[in-house]
Write an enzyme that holds these catalytic residues in place. Structure first.
Site, PDB file in Angstrom:
ATOM      1  CG  ASP A 356      -1.656   1.263   1.447  1.00 54.00           C
ATOM      2  OD1 ASP A 356      -2.278   1.738   0.491  1.00 54.00           O
ATOM      3  OD2 ASP A 356      -1.614   1.800   2.575  1.00 54.00           O
ATOM      4  CG  ASP A 554      -1.997   2.198   6.796  1.00 56.07           C
ATOM      5  OD1 ASP A 554      -2.226   2.075   5.572  1.00 56.07           O
ATOM      6  OD2 ASP A 554      -2.143   3.274   7.402  1.00 56.07           O
ATOM      7  CG  ASP A 558      -4.528  -0.911   2.940  1.00 54.97           C
ATOM      8  OD1 ASP A 558      -4.673  -0.715   1.723  1.00 54.97           O
ATOM      9  OD2 ASP A 558      -3.960  -0.118   3.702  1.00 54.97           O
TER      10      ASP A 558
END
Length: 674
Positions: A356, A554, A558
């Site tokens: 990410d 995080d 996600d």
């Protein structure tokens, strides 16, 4: 202060009756953290029984080696058997009724067999190990379920519905229907997915898209339930009922991914059925065949019991666990929480990593990356920061906090403010040190010449441009961006080296910002503008291509990808509860370098497991042949069995050494670590 201009009333800072509490802005983290109602540890029966078994086992050891009467420590050990063994025994009995045999029941039988020949301590140790393992699994499963339920708390339970006549009514968000209009005041969470029909504001939608900067919202723009409204008021027409909102779909995605994710098991669990049946059948044959040829009942029973002890999978189980548990302990000592031995075994199989962007490769907080003082300005950088920080000092906008933080970091004191106004969608205006200072979006200030050129260059580089105007003249353009984490480039390089494949960037941020960051860290495969379901689709695409993908993220957005991937790793400091509970491992201190280190450590643990299995298998084979062909004394059989366990256990403990961790760490780039 946003990137889009819109006409609208000017809101003064003081007095401000509709201003939200500070917690809605400065005290709030970048991504809203899902605080679920947690199941207490002791509420789980598995935990209570495992704890009781462990305590009784400890008391039994103390009594035995403390010189207490034999009846006392035998009683304590047997109580340990009952507390820790009744659940796996019952589960094994249920499996037998389904014509199946699992290793848990075999362990209980082996423990009882050990007690029958006087090795009650060894049997108690097996019971404690299996009871503790079951308790940890139950606890992890329950916490994940808690977090999935808690995700729905992101969306507020109530919203202000506005009728056609303008009347306001507080209603449950679950009762909202398509076409209803709701009023979202400053600092409130948006109650439903919909379209803005009136008003202008900045909305922090990091929980859904992962974007680090608040997004300006005007009439016609889409908004999501659970995202945080900024300083302006919005009137939103509901487009989807609560059950179909993006937040609800994230819950469904996590649950679906968790349910369909292929179950991973330790090596011994993959062969337990055949091995368990084989040991039981062989034990019966070893007992009945000699008995049929006239051997004494006691001798036949002793031989069969010896066979069951030396052939039991105790040594194999313990050959598997010490390396994995040692690796878990080593990783935990260096800031990585690996949730189970299964995870530690499986993470080493990773051959592709997907990162990410916001909060993972970056810090997730807007920072002033560049101050471009325009040529026609007579001010220097320090003076620009003093005036801009003074104007922004009273603002609650995240970009305003970035400007003030930049001045603080450089030791510049914000200027004295006499007047201050804030206009949603435009920026702020203040009288600072006797000058009228405006700080806001380029769209509002319509820069020309050098200012326009600076804005274009900053935006092309993926930064958010903010114009500083003093007494009606543009004097500087600030470039605001999310700061790259220390060691990000080295981590990406090490991951590529370990897996043999280039990492992937999966982000909900815009393509321009994603491409800029990817170029800095050395990632070529960039997939931007992704919603949670798009990230899941990308992960499944990688998995379908035969890649065992490890996803690092995080945020709430996600979590579905973390659940769908072969392995999921969450960043711990700013990570949402849902991401932390869904992930298989957590980087507690947000140190990116630990990700390749734990992959490398897992691979070493897997190699140690293979070596230990070979050692255990050799011992078991030799002892079995000795018992079948010759006459293996029971004490010698037990000693050989326990001796192999000690050897593989000590071998696994080698992974506790610091050098075992350091081998996987990325090397600093030339010139030192960043």
């Amino acid at each position: 202060m946003t990137m889009v201009a819109t006409p609208g009333p000017t809101a003064t800072a003081e007095p401000r009756p509709t201003a939200p509490p500070a917690a809605a802005y400065g005290a709030a983290p970048r991504a809203a953290v899902v605080r679920a109602r947690r199941t207490r540890l002791w509420a789980l029966p598995e935990v209570r029984w495992a704890s009781a078994s462990t305590v009784l086992f400890g008391l039994g050891i103390a009594a035995e080696f403390g010189g207490a009467p034999a009846w006392l420590w035998w009683t304590l050990y047997l109580a340990c058997y009952v507390a820790g063994g009744w659940e796996p025994a019952w589960a094994g009995w249920e499996a037998l009724r389904e014509k199946s045999l699992d290793v848990d029941l075999l362990m209980v039988v082996a423990a009882i067999g050990a007690a029958a020949i006087g090795q009650v301590l060894d049997g108690g140790l097996l019971i404690v190990i299996f009871a503790t393992s079951g308790a940890l699994e139950a606890f992890a499963t329950q916490r994940t379920a808690d977090s999935v339920r808690g995700l729905l708390d992101l969306a507020p339970e109530q919203a202000v519905r506005v009728s056609a006549s303008g009347d306001e009514e507080v209603v449950d968000t679950a009762l909202l229907v398509v076409g209803d209009e709701i009023l979202v005041r400053p600092g409130e969470r948006i109650g439903a997915d919909g379209e803005v029909v009136d008003g202008a504001s900045d909305v922090d939608q990091a929980t859904i898209t992962g974007e680090p900067m608040p997004v300006p919202k005007l009439t016609g723009d889409e908004v999501f339930a659970g995202t945080l409204n900024g300083a302006g008021a919005l009137r939103v027409r509901v487009d989807r009922p609560a059950a179909d909102s993006v937040v609800a779909r994230i819950v469904a995605l996590v649950e679906q991914a968790s349910a369909t994710k292929a179950p991973t098991q330790l090596f011994i669990e993959k062969v337990e059925q055949r091995y368990s049946v084989g040991v039981v059948v062989a034990t019966l044959l070893v007992f009945f065949i000699p008995l049929g040829f006239g051997e004494d009942l006691q001798a036949a029973l002793l031989r069969a019991m010896t066979f069951m002890i030396v052939a039991s999978p105790c040594a194999v189980v313990l050959a598997t666990m010490p390396p994995l548990l040692s690796a878990i302990a080593n990783a935990g000592r260096h800031g990585v929480l690996v949730k189970s031995a299964v995870v530690m075994e499986q993470v080493g199989a990773t051959d592709r990593v997907a990162f990410d962007k916001t909060g993972t490769l970056t810090e997730g907080t807007p920072r002033v990356a560049e101050v471009r003082v325009l040529p026609e300005s007579e001010l220097d950088e320090e003076r620009v920061l003093r005036l801009a920080a003074g104007a922004e000092h009273r603002s609650e906008h995240p970009l305003a906090r970035a400007v003030v933080a930049a001045a603080t970091e450089q030791g510049v004191e914000p200027g004295r403010v006499d007047e201050f106004t804030s206009t949603p969608g435009r920026g702020v205006t203040a009288k600072v040190d006797g000058h009228v200072v405006q700080v806001g979006s380029p769209a509002h200030h319509v820069p020309e010449g050098d200012a326009a050129h600076a804005v274009a260059e900053l935006e092309e580089a993926g930064r958010t441009a903010v114009v500083v105007v003093v007494d009606g003249t543009p004097v500087a353009v600030l470039g605001i961006a999310d700061r790259l984490r220390a060691g990000a480039a080295e981590t990406v390089a090490r991951v590529r080296e370990l897996t043999g494949a280039a990492p992937v960037l999966l982000t909900g941020d815009n393509a321009r910002a994603a491409q800029r960051l990817a170029a800095e860290v050395g990632i070529q495969d960039v997939r931007a503008g992704l919603l949670p379901q798009d990230k899941v689709a990308a992960v499944r695409e990688l998995e379908a291509a035969g890649r065992k993908t490890l996803v690092v993220g995080d945020g709430v957005n996600d979590a579905p990808a973390l659940a769908a991937a072969h392995m999921g790793v969450a960043m711990g400091l700013a990570g949402s509860d849902l991401a932390l509970e869904t992930a298989d491992a957590v980087v507690v201190r947000d140190e990116l370098a630990t990700i390749p280190a734990v992959v490398a450590l897992s691979r070493r643990a897997r190699s140690f497991v293979v070596a230990n299995l070979v050692i255990a298998s050799v011992f078991i084979t030799v002892l079995i042949l000795w018992d079948l062909i010759g006459h293996l004394p029971l004490p010698l059989g037990v000693a050989g069995h326990e001796g192999s366990t000690v050897i593989v256990g000590l071998n696994g403990l080698r992974l506790l050494r610091v050098t075992a961790w350091r081998r996987g760490m990325p090397q600093p780039a030339a010139g030192g670590a960043r």
